[in-house]
Design a protein around this motif. Sequence first.
Motif, PDB file in Angstrom:
ATOM      1  N   ASP A   1       0.855  -1.178   0.000  1.00  0.00           N
ATOM      2  CA  ASP A   1       0.000   0.000   0.000  1.00  0.00           C
ATOM      3  C   ASP A   1       0.897   1.235   0.000  1.00  0.00           C
ATOM      4  O   ASP A   1       1.540   1.539   0.987  1.00  0.00           O
ATOM      5  N   ILE A   2       0.943   1.918  -1.104  1.00  0.00           N
ATOM      6  CA  ILE A   2       1.813   3.089  -1.227  1.00  0.00           C
ATOM      7  C   ILE A   2       0.972   4.306  -1.596  1.00  0.00           C
ATOM      8  O   ILE A   2       0.081   4.231  -2.430  1.00  0.00           O
ATOM      9  N   THR A   3       1.268   5.401  -0.951  1.00  0.00           N
ATOM     10  CA  THR A   3       0.526   6.626  -1.222  1.00  0.00           C
ATOM     11  C   THR A   3       1.271   7.472  -2.250  1.00  0.00           C
ATOM     12  O   THR A   3       2.459   7.258  -2.504  1.00  0.00           O
ATOM     13  N   ALA A   4       0.577   8.443  -2.797  1.00  0.00           N
ATOM     14  CA  ALA A   4       1.198   9.351  -3.762  1.00  0.00           C
ATOM     15  C   ALA A   4       2.374  10.088  -3.117  1.00  0.00           C
ATOM     16  O   ALA A   4       3.420  10.269  -3.750  1.00  0.00           O
ATOM     17  N   LYS A   5       2.217  10.482  -1.857  1.00  0.00           N
ATOM     18  CA  LYS A   5       3.308  11.173  -1.163  1.00  0.00           C
ATOM     19  C   LYS A   5       4.545  10.287  -1.073  1.00  0.00           C
ATOM     20  O   LYS A   5       5.672  10.751  -1.252  1.00  0.00           O
ATOM     21  N   ALA A   6       4.345   9.004  -0.788  1.00  0.00           N
ATOM     22  CA  ALA A   6       5.476   8.076  -0.704  1.00  0.00           C
ATOM     23  C   ALA A   6       6.145   7.917  -2.066  1.00  0.00           C
ATOM     24  O   ALA A   6       7.383   7.871  -2.157  1.00  0.00           O
ATOM     25  N   ILE A   7       5.368   7.857  -3.128  1.00  0.00           N
ATOM     26  CA  ILE A   7       5.920   7.753  -4.484  1.00  0.00           C
ATOM     27  C   ILE A   7       6.746   8.997  -4.795  1.00  0.00           C
ATOM     28  O   ILE A   7       7.858   8.912  -5.314  1.00  0.00           O
ATOM     29  N   ILE A   8       6.209  10.158  -4.454  1.00  0.00           N
ATOM     30  CA  ILE A   8       6.907  11.421  -4.708  1.00  0.00           C
ATOM     31  C   ILE A   8       8.227  11.456  -3.937  1.00  0.00           C
ATOM     32  O   ILE A   8       9.267  11.827  -4.493  1.00  0.00           O
ATOM     33  N   ARG A   9       8.203  11.044  -2.684  1.00  0.00           N
ATOM     34  CA  ARG A   9       9.436  11.034  -1.889  1.00  0.00           C
ATOM     35  C   ARG A   9      10.470  10.062  -2.462  1.00  0.00           C
ATOM     36  O   ARG A   9      11.658  10.374  -2.552  1.00  0.00           O
ATOM     37  N   LYS A  10      10.018   8.872  -2.842  1.00  0.00           N
ATOM     38  CA  LYS A  10      10.934   7.884  -3.436  1.00  0.00           C
ATOM     39  C   LYS A  10      11.511   8.403  -4.746  1.00  0.00           C
ATOM     40  O   LYS A  10      12.693   8.224  -5.034  1.00  0.00           O
ATOM     41  N   MET A  11      10.674   9.035  -5.533  1.00  0.00           N
ATOM     42  CA  MET A  11      11.134   9.567  -6.819  1.00  0.00           C
ATOM     43  C   MET A  11      12.167  10.660  -6.593  1.00  0.00           C
ATOM     44  O   MET A  11      13.178  10.728  -7.305  1.00  0.00           O
ATOM     45  N   ALA A  12      11.938  11.502  -5.614  1.00  0.00           N
ATOM     46  CA  ALA A  12      12.904  12.564  -5.310  1.00  0.00           C
ATOM     47  C   ALA A  12      14.246  11.964  -4.899  1.00  0.00           C
ATOM     48  O   ALA A  12      15.307  12.441  -5.326  1.00  0.00           O
TER      49      ALA A  12
ATOM     50  N   ARG B   1       9.615  14.720 -23.820  1.00  0.00           N
ATOM     51  CA  ARG B   1      10.550  15.214 -22.800  1.00  0.00           C
ATOM     52  C   ARG B   1      11.835  14.392 -22.725  1.00  0.00           C
ATOM     53  O   ARG B   1      12.676  14.645 -21.880  1.00  0.00           O
ATOM     54  N   GLU B   2      11.929  13.373 -23.579  1.00  0.00           N
ATOM     55  CA  GLU B   2      13.087  12.468 -23.590  1.00  0.00           C
ATOM     56  C   GLU B   2      13.299  11.825 -22.219  1.00  0.00           C
ATOM     57  O   GLU B   2      14.415  11.708 -21.723  1.00  0.00           O
ATOM     58  N   ILE B   3      12.194  11.405 -21.626  1.00  0.00           N
ATOM     59  CA  ILE B   3      12.220  10.739 -20.334  1.00  0.00           C
ATOM     60  C   ILE B   3      12.623   9.284 -20.570  1.00  0.00           C
ATOM     61  O   ILE B   3      12.139   8.636 -21.485  1.00  0.00           O
ATOM     62  N   THR B   4      13.509   8.779 -19.728  1.00  0.00           N
ATOM     63  CA  THR B   4      14.025   7.419 -19.921  1.00  0.00           C
ATOM     64  C   THR B   4      13.426   6.414 -18.946  1.00  0.00           C
ATOM     65  O   THR B   4      13.483   5.214 -19.191  1.00  0.00           O
ATOM     66  N   THR B   5      12.859   6.900 -17.833  1.00  0.00           N
ATOM     67  CA  THR B   5      12.301   5.999 -16.824  1.00  0.00           C
ATOM     68  C   THR B   5      11.019   6.607 -16.268  1.00  0.00           C
ATOM     69  O   THR B   5      10.976   7.796 -15.956  1.00  0.00           O
ATOM     70  N   ILE B   6      10.009   5.772 -16.127  1.00  0.00           N
ATOM     71  CA  ILE B   6       8.742   6.197 -15.541  1.00  0.00           C
ATOM     72  C   ILE B   6       8.536   5.388 -14.271  1.00  0.00           C
ATOM     73  O   ILE B   6       8.686   4.167 -14.270  1.00  0.00           O
ATOM     74  N   CYS B   7       8.201   6.083 -13.189  1.00  0.00           N
ATOM     75  CA  CYS B   7       7.929   5.416 -11.912  1.00  0.00           C
ATOM     76  C   CYS B   7       6.448   5.562 -11.585  1.00  0.00           C
ATOM     77  O   CYS B   7       5.897   6.657 -11.689  1.00  0.00           O
ATOM     78  N   ILE B   8       5.845   4.450 -11.203  1.00  0.00           N
ATOM     79  CA  ILE B   8       4.452   4.471 -10.763  1.00  0.00           C
ATOM     80  C   ILE B   8       4.359   3.683  -9.463  1.00  0.00           C
ATOM     81  O   ILE B   8       5.228   2.885  -9.148  1.00  0.00           O
ATOM     82  N   GLY B   9       3.298   3.913  -8.736  1.00  0.00           N
ATOM     83  CA  GLY B   9       3.102   3.191  -7.487  1.00  0.00           C
ATOM     84  C   GLY B   9       2.297   1.934  -7.700  1.00  0.00           C
ATOM     85  O   GLY B   9       1.429   1.871  -8.564  1.00  0.00           O
ATOM     86  N   LYS B  10       2.609   0.933  -6.903  1.00  0.00           N
ATOM     87  CA  LYS B  10       1.824  -0.300  -6.912  1.00  0.00           C
ATOM     88  C   LYS B  10       0.456   0.024  -6.336  1.00  0.00           C
ATOM     89  O   LYS B  10       0.361   0.592  -5.245  1.00  0.00           O
ATOM     90  N   PRO B  11      -0.606  -0.308  -7.037  1.00  0.00           N
ATOM     91  CA  PRO B  11      -1.954   0.006  -6.542  1.00  0.00           C
ATOM     92  C   PRO B  11      -2.260  -0.675  -5.210  1.00  0.00           C
ATOM     93  O   PRO B  11      -1.698  -1.714  -4.890  1.00  0.00           O
ATOM     94  N   ARG B  12      -3.156  -0.088  -4.473  1.00  0.00           N
ATOM     95  CA  ARG B  12      -3.582  -0.625  -3.188  1.00  0.00           C
ATOM     96  C   ARG B  12      -4.535  -1.806  -3.370  1.00  0.00           C
ATOM     97  O   ARG B  12      -5.036  -2.049  -4.448  1.00  0.00           O
ATOM     98  N   PHE B  13      -4.797  -2.488  -2.299  1.00  0.00           N
ATOM     99  CA  PHE B  13      -5.803  -3.550  -2.212  1.00  0.00           C
ATOM    100  C   PHE B  13      -5.568  -4.715  -3.166  1.00  0.00           C
ATOM    101  O   PHE B  13      -6.489  -5.287  -3.700  1.00  0.00           O
ATOM    102  N   ASN B  14      -4.320  -5.059  -3.427  1.00  0.00           N
ATOM    103  CA  ASN B  14      -3.972  -6.193  -4.280  1.00  0.00           C
ATOM    104  C   ASN B  14      -4.627  -6.138  -5.662  1.00  0.00           C
ATOM    105  O   ASN B  14      -4.959  -7.156  -6.245  1.00  0.00           O
ATOM    106  N   LEU B  15      -4.830  -4.960  -6.167  1.00  0.00           N
ATOM    107  CA  LEU B  15      -5.400  -4.815  -7.508  1.00  0.00           C
ATOM    108  C   LEU B  15      -4.331  -4.864  -8.591  1.00  0.00           C
ATOM    109  O   LEU B  15      -4.627  -4.734  -9.773  1.00  0.00           O
ATOM    110  N   PHE B  16      -3.086  -5.068  -8.186  1.00  0.00           N
ATOM    111  CA  PHE B  16      -1.993  -5.066  -9.141  1.00  0.00           C
ATOM    112  C   PHE B  16      -2.236  -6.048 -10.281  1.00  0.00           C
ATOM    113  O   PHE B  16      -2.077  -5.724 -11.446  1.00  0.00           O
ATOM    114  N   THR B  17      -2.640  -7.255  -9.949  1.00  0.00           N
ATOM    115  CA  THR B  17      -2.912  -8.267 -10.969  1.00  0.00           C
ATOM    116  C   THR B  17      -4.031  -7.799 -11.888  1.00  0.00           C
ATOM    117  O   THR B  17      -3.959  -7.954 -13.104  1.00  0.00           O
TER     118      THR B  17
END
Length: 121
Positions: free
Chosen positions: A1-12, A79-95
């Motif tokens: 379970d990862i929040t948008a804030k956690a994704i932003i912090r990890k990305m930073a 933007r010539e971006i080479t890597t995209i980071c996204i968060g794993k969705p909550r509630f085991n919806l990843f599959t």
Amino acid sequence: DITAKAIIRKMARLASFYNCKWFVLYVQTPDEGPDKIALDRQRYLINNFKLATELGAEEIIKISSKKIAKTIAEVAEQREITTICIGKPRFNLFTFIIATNTFNELLNKLKLLDIDIIILS
């Protein structure tokens, strides 16, 4: 379970480690217009954008589009971006999300553009 804030912090932290620029992309679907989402959700978005800016995001990119995967791929290519980071969705919806057309479309587009995707958990 990862929040948008956690994704932003990890990305930073990742951007700092690799000494690279980073961006936040928000693709606003027609169902997410200011008149269609609750005020608390709007504040949530604004606070996340503010956090990203405080942590060094180069830019907050906001685009309205029905085609999320296509928009992400287009912005990454422009933007010539080479890597995209996204968060794993909550509630085991990843599959479930992997099975959706949007996620598969995104993966296929990024593969053609030689762009990596990192799923943060």
